[in-house]
Motif scaffolding. Structure first.
Motif, PDB file in Angstrom:
ATOM      1  N   ASP A 103       0.816  -1.221   0.000  1.00 47.85           N
ATOM      2  CA  ASP A 103       0.000   0.000   0.000  1.00 47.85           C
ATOM      3  C   ASP A 103       0.847   1.267   0.000  1.00 47.85           C
ATOM      4  O   ASP A 103       0.314   2.356  -0.184  1.00 47.85           O
ATOM      5  N   GLN A 104       2.145   1.135   0.185  1.00 45.21           N
ATOM      6  CA  GLN A 104       3.033   2.295   0.168  1.00 45.21           C
ATOM      7  C   GLN A 104       3.523   2.644  -1.225  1.00 45.21           C
ATOM      8  O   GLN A 104       4.037   3.738  -1.426  1.00 45.21           O
ATOM      9  N   LEU A 105       3.408   1.743  -2.181  1.00 48.09           N
ATOM     10  CA  LEU A 105       3.996   1.957  -3.498  1.00 48.09           C
ATOM     11  C   LEU A 105       2.989   2.531  -4.488  1.00 48.09           C
ATOM     12  O   LEU A 105       1.940   1.929  -4.747  1.00 48.09           O
ATOM     13  N   TRP A 106       3.313   3.687  -5.035  1.00 52.46           N
ATOM     14  CA  TRP A 106       2.450   4.414  -5.957  1.00 52.46           C
ATOM     15  C   TRP A 106       3.252   4.852  -7.174  1.00 52.46           C
ATOM     16  O   TRP A 106       4.404   5.250  -7.046  1.00 52.46           O
ATOM     17  N   LEU A 107       2.634   4.785  -8.342  1.00 54.07           N
ATOM     18  CA  LEU A 107       3.248   5.251  -9.582  1.00 54.07           C
ATOM     19  C   LEU A 107       2.740   6.660  -9.856  1.00 54.07           C
ATOM     20  O   LEU A 107       1.530   6.877  -9.998  1.00 54.07           O
ATOM     21  N   ALA A 108       3.655   7.628  -9.922  1.00 55.46           N
ATOM     22  CA  ALA A 108       3.283   9.020 -10.204  1.00 55.46           C
ATOM     23  C   ALA A 108       2.927   9.139 -11.684  1.00 55.46           C
ATOM     24  O   ALA A 108       3.717   8.787 -12.550  1.00 55.46           O
ATOM     25  N   THR A 109       1.725   9.652 -11.959  1.00 55.40           N
ATOM     26  CA  THR A 109       1.262   9.757 -13.336  1.00 55.40           C
ATOM     27  C   THR A 109       1.138  11.189 -13.822  1.00 55.40           C
ATOM     28  O   THR A 109       0.924  11.416 -15.007  1.00 55.40           O
ATOM     29  N   GLY A 110       1.276  12.163 -12.946  1.00 55.19           N
ATOM     30  CA  GLY A 110       1.185  13.559 -13.372  1.00 55.19           C
ATOM     31  C   GLY A 110       0.954  14.490 -12.208  1.00 55.19           C
ATOM     32  O   GLY A 110       1.000  14.093 -11.045  1.00 55.19           O
ATOM     33  N   GLY A 111       0.724  15.756 -12.547  1.00 52.61           N
ATOM     34  CA  GLY A 111       0.473  16.779 -11.535  1.00 52.61           C
ATOM     35  C   GLY A 111       1.650  17.732 -11.418  1.00 52.61           C
ATOM     36  O   GLY A 111       2.789  17.357 -11.665  1.00 52.61           O
ATOM     37  N   PHE A 112       1.332  18.961 -11.051  1.00 52.57           N
ATOM     38  CA  PHE A 112       2.384  19.966 -10.917  1.00 52.57           C
ATOM     39  C   PHE A 112       3.379  19.623  -9.812  1.00 52.57           C
ATOM     40  O   PHE A 112       4.522  20.041  -9.845  1.00 52.57           O
ATOM     41  N   GLY A 113       2.956  18.844  -8.822  1.00 53.59           N
ATOM     42  CA  GLY A 113       3.844  18.468  -7.728  1.00 53.59           C
ATOM     43  C   GLY A 113       4.926  17.476  -8.117  1.00 53.59           C
ATOM     44  O   GLY A 113       5.845  17.231  -7.340  1.00 53.59           O
ATOM     45  N   CYS A 114       4.843  16.910  -9.312  1.00 58.42           N
ATOM     46  CA  CYS A 114       5.889  15.976  -9.766  1.00 58.42           C
ATOM     47  C   CYS A 114       7.218  16.693  -9.995  1.00 58.42           C
ATOM     48  O   CYS A 114       8.272  16.092  -9.851  1.00 58.42           O
ATOM     49  N   ALA A 115       7.159  17.951 -10.379  1.00 58.72           N
ATOM     50  CA  ALA A 115       8.379  18.724 -10.624  1.00 58.72           C
ATOM     51  C   ALA A 115       8.934  19.229  -9.289  1.00 58.72           C
ATOM     52  O   ALA A 115       8.195  19.774  -8.479  1.00 58.72           O
ATOM     53  N   PRO A 116      10.228  19.052  -9.053  1.00 62.16           N
ATOM     54  CA  PRO A 116      10.798  19.404  -7.751  1.00 62.16           C
ATOM     55  C   PRO A 116      10.753  20.892  -7.419  1.00 62.16           C
ATOM     56  O   PRO A 116      10.671  21.249  -6.255  1.00 62.16           O
ATOM     57  N   ASN A 117      10.783  21.757  -8.403  1.00 63.96           N
ATOM     58  CA  ASN A 117      10.822  23.195  -8.125  1.00 63.96           C
ATOM     59  C   ASN A 117       9.501  23.890  -8.417  1.00 63.96           C
ATOM     60  O   ASN A 117       9.436  25.110  -8.436  1.00 63.96           O
ATOM     61  N   SER A 118       8.451  23.128  -8.637  1.00 63.96           N
ATOM     62  CA  SER A 118       7.157  23.701  -8.965  1.00 63.96           C
ATOM     63  C   SER A 118       6.498  24.302  -7.724  1.00 63.96           C
ATOM     64  O   SER A 118       6.719  23.846  -6.600  1.00 63.96           O
ATOM     65  N   SER A 119       5.685  25.324  -7.945  1.00 65.88           N
ATOM     66  CA  SER A 119       4.933  25.876  -6.825  1.00 65.88           C
ATOM     67  C   SER A 119       3.727  24.996  -6.502  1.00 65.88           C
ATOM     68  O   SER A 119       3.157  25.084  -5.427  1.00 65.88           O
ATOM     69  N   GLY A 120       3.343  24.115  -7.440  1.00 68.21           N
ATOM     70  CA  GLY A 120       2.248  23.179  -7.199  1.00 68.21           C
ATOM     71  C   GLY A 120       2.717  22.021  -6.343  1.00 68.21           C
ATOM     72  O   GLY A 120       3.900  21.733  -6.244  1.00 68.21           O
ATOM     73  N   ARG A 121       1.773  21.356  -5.705  1.00 70.63           N
ATOM     74  CA  ARG A 121       2.166  20.226  -4.856  1.00 70.63           C
ATOM     75  C   ARG A 121       1.381  18.954  -5.152  1.00 70.63           C
ATOM     76  O   ARG A 121       1.663  17.906  -4.603  1.00 70.63           O
ATOM     77  N   ALA A 122       0.381  19.026  -6.030  1.00 72.04           N
ATOM     78  CA  ALA A 122      -0.468  17.873  -6.338  1.00 72.04           C
ATOM     79  C   ALA A 122       0.282  16.850  -7.191  1.00 72.04           C
ATOM     80  O   ALA A 122       0.907  17.187  -8.187  1.00 72.04           O
ATOM     81  N   VAL A 123       0.208  15.596  -6.762  1.00 67.72           N
ATOM     82  CA  VAL A 123       0.783  14.477  -7.508  1.00 67.72           C
ATOM     83  C   VAL A 123      -0.339  13.474  -7.753  1.00 67.72           C
ATOM     84  O   VAL A 123      -0.922  12.946  -6.804  1.00 67.72           O
ATOM     85  N   SER A 124      -0.662  13.235  -9.018  1.00 66.54           N
ATOM     86  CA  SER A 124      -1.628  12.193  -9.363  1.00 66.54           C
ATOM     87  C   SER A 124      -0.874  10.875  -9.397  1.00 66.54           C
ATOM     88  O   SER A 124       0.215  10.789  -9.958  1.00 66.54           O
ATOM     89  N   ALA A 125      -1.451   9.843  -8.775  1.00 66.92           N
ATOM     90  CA  ALA A 125      -0.731   8.578  -8.666  1.00 66.92           C
ATOM     91  C   ALA A 125      -1.689   7.405  -8.681  1.00 66.92           C
ATOM     92  O   ALA A 125      -2.873   7.541  -8.382  1.00 66.92           O
ATOM     93  N   THR A 126      -1.132   6.244  -9.029  1.00 62.05           N
ATOM     94  CA  THR A 126      -1.871   4.989  -9.052  1.00 62.05           C
ATOM     95  C   THR A 126      -1.215   4.025  -8.081  1.00 62.05           C
ATOM     96  O   THR A 126       0.003   3.817  -8.137  1.00 62.05           O
ATOM     97  N   CYS A 127      -2.013   3.429  -7.198  1.00 59.58           N
ATOM     98  CA  CYS A 127      -1.489   2.447  -6.245  1.00 59.58           C
ATOM     99  C   CYS A 127      -1.113   1.176  -7.012  1.00 59.58           C
ATOM    100  O   CYS A 127      -1.914   0.651  -7.785  1.00 59.58           O
ATOM    101  N   LEU A 128       0.081   0.690  -6.799  1.00 62.54           N
ATOM    102  CA  LEU A 128       0.526  -0.512  -7.502  1.00 62.54           C
ATOM    103  C   LEU A 128      -0.109  -1.773  -6.929  1.00 62.54           C
ATOM    104  O   LEU A 128      -0.091  -2.821  -7.562  1.00 62.54           O
ATOM    105  N   ASN A 129      -0.674  -1.682  -5.737  1.00 67.39           N
ATOM    106  CA  ASN A 129      -1.288  -2.843  -5.108  1.00 67.39           C
ATOM    107  C   ASN A 129      -2.677  -3.125  -5.665  1.00 67.39           C
ATOM    108  O   ASN A 129      -2.995  -4.257  -6.015  1.00 67.39           O
TER     109      ASN A 129
END
Length: 122
Positions: free
Chosen positions: A78-104
């Motif tokens: 339940d800890q493993l997630w695949l990041a699929t998008g969102g402004f939070g994916c970029a390390p220096n972005s002002s956004g923080r949202a990360v869209s992700a899919t649980c691998l489980n």
């Protein structure tokens, strides 16, 4: 036992809680809890890429912090997630949202970048 959150704390945790018991009893309980928690084998910073906070999360397998999960969901799967998008994916972005899919179980949801411990070592 319900422990109310501390509204003055930045991460909404209660850092001050008074327990009226003998210190040896409290130490025994805490040590027992720590052993049970360690036996779960949850992922932590040691299994993540160094300086993950400086990496792009897009298309990477991320480790969700166990602090975010309900206790009933404490497992490596339940800890493993695949990041699929969102402004939070970029390390220096002002956004923080990360869209992700649980691998489980394939659940898709939005997390904040700070909810992840880091990028899982390949």
């Amino acid at each position: 036992m319900y422990i109310p959150s501390d509204k003055n704390s930045l991460n909404d945790h209660n850092l001050e809680y008074v327990v009226e018991s003998h210190p040896a009893v409290l130490d025994g309980f805490i040590n027992q809890y720590r052993r049970a928690y360690q036996e779960l084998g949850l992922f932590g910073p040691g299994q993540c890429e160094p300086d993950s906070d400086k990496l792009s999360y897009e298309g990477r397998v991320l480790v969700l912090s166990p602090d975010i999960l309900k206790e009933s969901c404490w497992s490596q799967q339940d800890q493993l997630w695949l990041a699929t998008g969102g402004f939070g994916c970029a390390p220096n972005s002002s956004g923080r949202a990360v869209s992700a899919t649980c691998l489980n179980d394939g659940e898709k949801t939005r997390w904040n970048r700070a909810d992840f411990t880091g990028v899982l070592w390949e």
